[in-house]
Design a protein around this motif. Structure first.
Motif, PDB file in Angstrom:
ATOM      1  N   UNK A  42       0.784  -1.235   0.000  1.00 42.34           N
ATOM      2  CA  UNK A  42       0.000   0.000   0.000  1.00 42.34           C
ATOM      3  C   UNK A  42       0.810   1.276   0.000  1.00 42.34           C
ATOM      4  N   UNK A  43       2.122   1.153  -0.078  1.00 41.80           N
ATOM      5  CA  UNK A  43       2.989   2.346  -0.005  1.00 41.80           C
ATOM      6  C   UNK A  43       2.707   3.312  -1.148  1.00 41.80           C
ATOM      7  N   UNK A  44       2.762   2.807  -2.374  1.00 39.15           N
ATOM      8  CA  UNK A  44       2.574   3.678  -3.541  1.00 39.15           C
ATOM      9  C   UNK A  44       1.150   4.237  -3.585  1.00 39.15           C
ATOM     10  N   UNK A  45       0.163   3.432  -3.177  1.00 37.86           N
ATOM     11  CA  UNK A  45      -1.212   3.928  -3.157  1.00 37.86           C
ATOM     12  C   UNK A  45      -1.348   5.105  -2.204  1.00 37.86           C
ATOM     13  N   UNK A  47       0.967   7.201  -1.277  1.00 38.30           N
ATOM     14  CA  UNK A  47       1.646   8.377  -1.821  1.00 38.30           C
ATOM     15  C   UNK A  47       0.905   8.951  -3.029  1.00 38.30           C
ATOM     16  N   UNK A  48       0.222   8.107  -3.782  1.00 41.30           N
ATOM     17  CA  UNK A  48      -0.566   8.626  -4.902  1.00 41.30           C
ATOM     18  C   UNK A  48      -1.787   9.388  -4.410  1.00 41.30           C
ATOM     19  N   UNK A  49      -2.295   9.035  -3.248  1.00 39.99           N
ATOM     20  CA  UNK A  49      -3.353   9.840  -2.623  1.00 39.99           C
ATOM     21  C   UNK A  49      -2.784  11.186  -2.201  1.00 39.99           C
ATOM     22  N   UNK A  50      -1.597  11.180  -1.627  1.00 38.61           N
ATOM     23  CA  UNK A  50      -0.952  12.435  -1.231  1.00 38.61           C
ATOM     24  C   UNK A  50      -0.654  13.304  -2.452  1.00 38.61           C
ATOM     25  N   UNK A  51      -0.275  12.658  -3.571  1.00 37.29           N
ATOM     26  CA  UNK A  51       0.075  13.404  -4.775  1.00 37.29           C
ATOM     27  C   UNK A  51      -1.103  13.787  -5.646  1.00 37.29           C
ATOM     28  N   UNK A  52      -2.324  13.376  -5.257  1.00 31.92           N
ATOM     29  CA  UNK A  52      -3.509  13.754  -6.011  1.00 31.92           C
ATOM     30  C   UNK A  52      -3.840  12.848  -7.174  1.00 31.92           C
ATOM     31  N   UNK A  80       2.998  22.321  -2.047  1.00 32.47           N
ATOM     32  CA  UNK A  80       4.428  22.082  -1.860  1.00 32.47           C
ATOM     33  C   UNK A  80       4.814  20.629  -1.766  1.00 32.47           C
ATOM     34  N   UNK A  81       4.014  19.750  -2.374  1.00 37.02           N
ATOM     35  CA  UNK A  81       4.293  18.310  -2.342  1.00 37.02           C
ATOM     36  C   UNK A  81       4.904  17.900  -3.671  1.00 37.02           C
ATOM     37  N   UNK A  82       6.079  17.316  -3.625  1.00 32.88           N
ATOM     38  CA  UNK A  82       6.751  16.830  -4.829  1.00 32.88           C
ATOM     39  C   UNK A  82       7.022  15.343  -4.713  1.00 32.88           C
ATOM     40  N   UNK A  83       6.676  14.594  -5.749  1.00 36.53           N
ATOM     41  CA  UNK A  83       6.816  13.132  -5.698  1.00 36.53           C
ATOM     42  C   UNK A  83       7.615  12.639  -6.901  1.00 36.53           C
ATOM     43  N   UNK A 159      11.168  23.134  -5.828  1.00 35.48           N
ATOM     44  CA  UNK A 159      11.409  23.523  -4.440  1.00 35.48           C
ATOM     45  C   UNK A 159      10.284  23.044  -3.516  1.00 35.48           C
ATOM     46  N   UNK A 160      10.018  21.726  -3.481  1.00 31.53           N
ATOM     47  CA  UNK A 160       8.933  21.223  -2.631  1.00 31.53           C
ATOM     48  C   UNK A 160       9.276  21.326  -1.151  1.00 31.53           C
ATOM     49  N   UNK A 161       8.237  21.457  -0.315  1.00 32.97           N
ATOM     50  CA  UNK A 161       8.406  21.437   1.137  1.00 32.97           C
ATOM     51  C   UNK A 161       8.272  20.019   1.680  1.00 32.97           C
ATOM     52  N   UNK A 162       7.549  19.189   0.933  1.00 33.56           N
ATOM     53  CA  UNK A 162       7.401  17.768   1.262  1.00 33.56           C
ATOM     54  C   UNK A 162       7.838  16.977   0.037  1.00 33.56           C
ATOM     55  N   UNK A 163       8.874  16.178   0.179  1.00 31.78           N
ATOM     56  CA  UNK A 163       9.454  15.447  -0.947  1.00 31.78           C
ATOM     57  C   UNK A 163       9.287  13.951  -0.730  1.00 31.78           C
ATOM     58  N   UNK A 164       8.688  13.283  -1.711  1.00 34.10           N
ATOM     59  CA  UNK A 164       8.491  11.831  -1.657  1.00 34.10           C
ATOM     60  C   UNK A 164       9.318  11.181  -2.758  1.00 34.10           C
ATOM     61  N   UNK A 165      10.111  10.183  -2.389  1.00 38.08           N
ATOM     62  CA  UNK A 165      10.933   9.462  -3.358  1.00 38.08           C
ATOM     63  C   UNK A 165      10.578   7.982  -3.295  1.00 38.08           C
TER      64      UNK A 165
END
Length: 514
Positions: A42-45, A47-52, A80-83, A159-165
């Motif tokens: 469920x990790x990617x799911x 983060x995809x919710x967080x990323x819209x 400010x969310x970057x994935x 320049x995201x404030x929250x960065x997901x890798x």
């Protein structure tokens, strides 16, 4: 302390699958938090919710304690969310600079300002310590590792404030991985929230401050990294289902005729007389620095790259291999590191992906070119069952399988074809520890059945754990061969091209030949 980001009670259901159930996640400024779990946990799911990209069914998302709604990727960017997703979003027909500025191009009147975009893209690369990338060249000329770095720079340029890798180091060399973490540690010092998703527990333990562990769409633990070891993390990830892979030693088979021999393979500016012999029933590991030639050598053996000179012998006899079809006829199969682009037909079913190279076997008769679909289905089902491919049915589209199960589907394809030599380039890239153990066991079983297995990997622990013999490549040549057991320090020295740093006694004990 108020979290910068908090996801509370997030649930998401797809048809027939509860992907997430009441998941909580907290991120704090200036920390690297790892999201840990098997493929399909469920990790990617999440983060995809967080990323819209996906919409949650239940739950709340709060930023600095204030509830927000993320209904699309534009909302996420505005907040400010970057994935950086595992699947690259680069367009091969555009330059590096054009990809970095995609969707926010710089213009001069009504024309693109390519000069300014090139200059700024060059500055971004320099800022993050990334070298040897020309911003005015199309991204398609660069390796998967360099494309991954370009993708990361593309997201960081916002320049995201929250960065997901998501699995950012899966395609990177050791040196590029160290470079990436230098960047992340600098961003951490600037107060950025970082979510790091990886199956490499060593990286997680070394660089992350905390971790949230998922299993079957639920949180099993939220931990501080100083409080847990890798075995405890695996326990939270897999419960009681984990069984560690143990390599069974095999006797050397050098008295036999090699099933495959590569002699003096040369390719301009890339390979300089590389040679090796591969025997039935062994796992031969090939490793080296990026560009040392280990993967290119086996693409030549598979006919995917034409050599300038050299000879290929199959069962002691010269073989003409100018393309992959000829390689398959000679009993050689290749599984590349980039399975989604080079190994899978994403829109086709698991059955189709397994059966395609072997369809001719299932004709009713040579003069009656109709296929026996019942036998095709039975054969594909048998091999997918043997390798324990997890799927709802054999007709499931392969794109919906996890990375480890996609890899198993490709192995099933070549088992159905009944090839003698199976070459795996980075066989466990992007798969979790459970699937990795499964794949190791599959390779061991295939070798025990008499197949010749070649594993090409930059993961030294994987090479040491799997291989009966290790071929180290430097500068387009096989520079060393390790017979039997070795250790990471010895292997690292040989990879760097410094065999003399190992003591003669140590080299002899470990069976090192240079």
């Amino acid at each position: 302390m108020v979290p910068v980001l908090e996801m509370q009670g997030i649930s998401k259901r797809f048809p027939g699958v509860q992907a997430l159930s009441n998941v909580d996640l907290k991120l704090y400024g200036g920390e690297i938090t790892s999201l840990i779990g098997q493929n399909g946990a469920g990790k990617s799911t999440l983060m995809k919710i967080l990323g819209g990209n996906y919409q949650k069914d239940e739950g709340k998302i709060l930023i600095h304690g204030k509830e927000v709604e993320i209904t699309g990727t534009a909302d996420a960017a505005r907040l400010g969310i970057g994935i950086v997703y595992q699947e690259l979003s680069l367009l091969n027909n555009l330059t590096v600079a054009e990809n970095i500025f995609l969707g926010r191009e710089l213009v001069n009147g009504i024309r693109l300002n390519n000069r300014q975009m090139n200059e700024q893209a060059r500055q971004y690369l320099e800022e993050f310590g990334i070298e040897n990338i020309e911003v005015n060249k199309n991204v398609e000329i660069y390796s998967l590792a360099k494309q991954q770095l370009i993708e990361i720079v593309k997201v960081l340029s916002h320049r995201p404030k929250i960065l997901v890798l998501d699995e950012p180091t899966a395609a990177l060399t050791n040196e590029d991985t160290k470079r990436l973490f230098r960047i992340l540690l600098r961003l951490k010092e600037q107060g950025i929230c970082i979510v790091f998703i990886s199956h490499r527990l060593g990286e997680i333990k070394r660089y992350c401050d905390s971790g949230t562990i998922l299993m079957n769409g639920r949180v099993t633990a939220a931990v501080r990294m100083e409080d847990v070891d890798e075995l405890k993390i695996i326990e939270y990830m897999l419960g009681d289902s984990y069984q560690a892979y143990e390599k069974q030693a095999v006797a050397a088979r050098h008295s036999e005729t090699p099933v495959l021999e590569l002699k003096d393979i040369r390719l301009k500016d890339r390979l300089y007389g590389a040679s090796c012999r591969i025997y039935k029933g062994e796992i031969a590991g090939f490793t080296g620095l990026l560009g040392a030639g280990q993967d290119l050598l086996w693409r030549v053996a598979y006919g995917a790259r034409p050599a300038d000179s050299g000879e290929i012998l199959v069962n002691g006899k010269p073989a003409k291999i100018k393309n992959p079809a000829q390689a398959v006829r000679c009993g050689i199969g290749l599984l590349t590191e980039n399975r989604k682009e080079e190994g899978l037909f994403a829109d086709l079913s698991v059955l189709d992906n397994i059966a395609l190279p072997t369809l001719g076997r299932f004709q009713y008769a040579a003069a009656f070119p109709l296929l026996n679909y019942r036998k095709i289905r039975q054969s594909c089902q048998a091999y997918s069952d043997r390798l324990a491919v997890k799927m709802s049915s054999i007709r499931t589209k392969v794109q919906f399988l996890s990375g480890g199960n996609q890899q198993k589907a490709i192995v099933s394809r070549w088992l159905l074809k009944d090839l003698d030599v199976l070459v795996f380039i980075e066989p466990t890239r992007g798969v979790d520890v459970g699937a990795k153990a499964d794949i190791y066991k599959i390779l061991e079983d295939l070798a025990a059945e008499g197949k010749a297995i070649v594993v090409v990997s930059t993961d030294t622990q994987e090479i040491l754990q799997l291989s009966d013999r290790i071929f180290v490549m430097c500068g387009g040549r096989v520079s060393s061969v390790i017979e039997g057991k070795s250790d990471e320090e010895t292997l690292a020295r040989l990879i760097q091209g410094n065999p003399e740093e190992s003591t003669p006694e140590g080299a002899a004990d470990k069976g090192v030949r240079t």
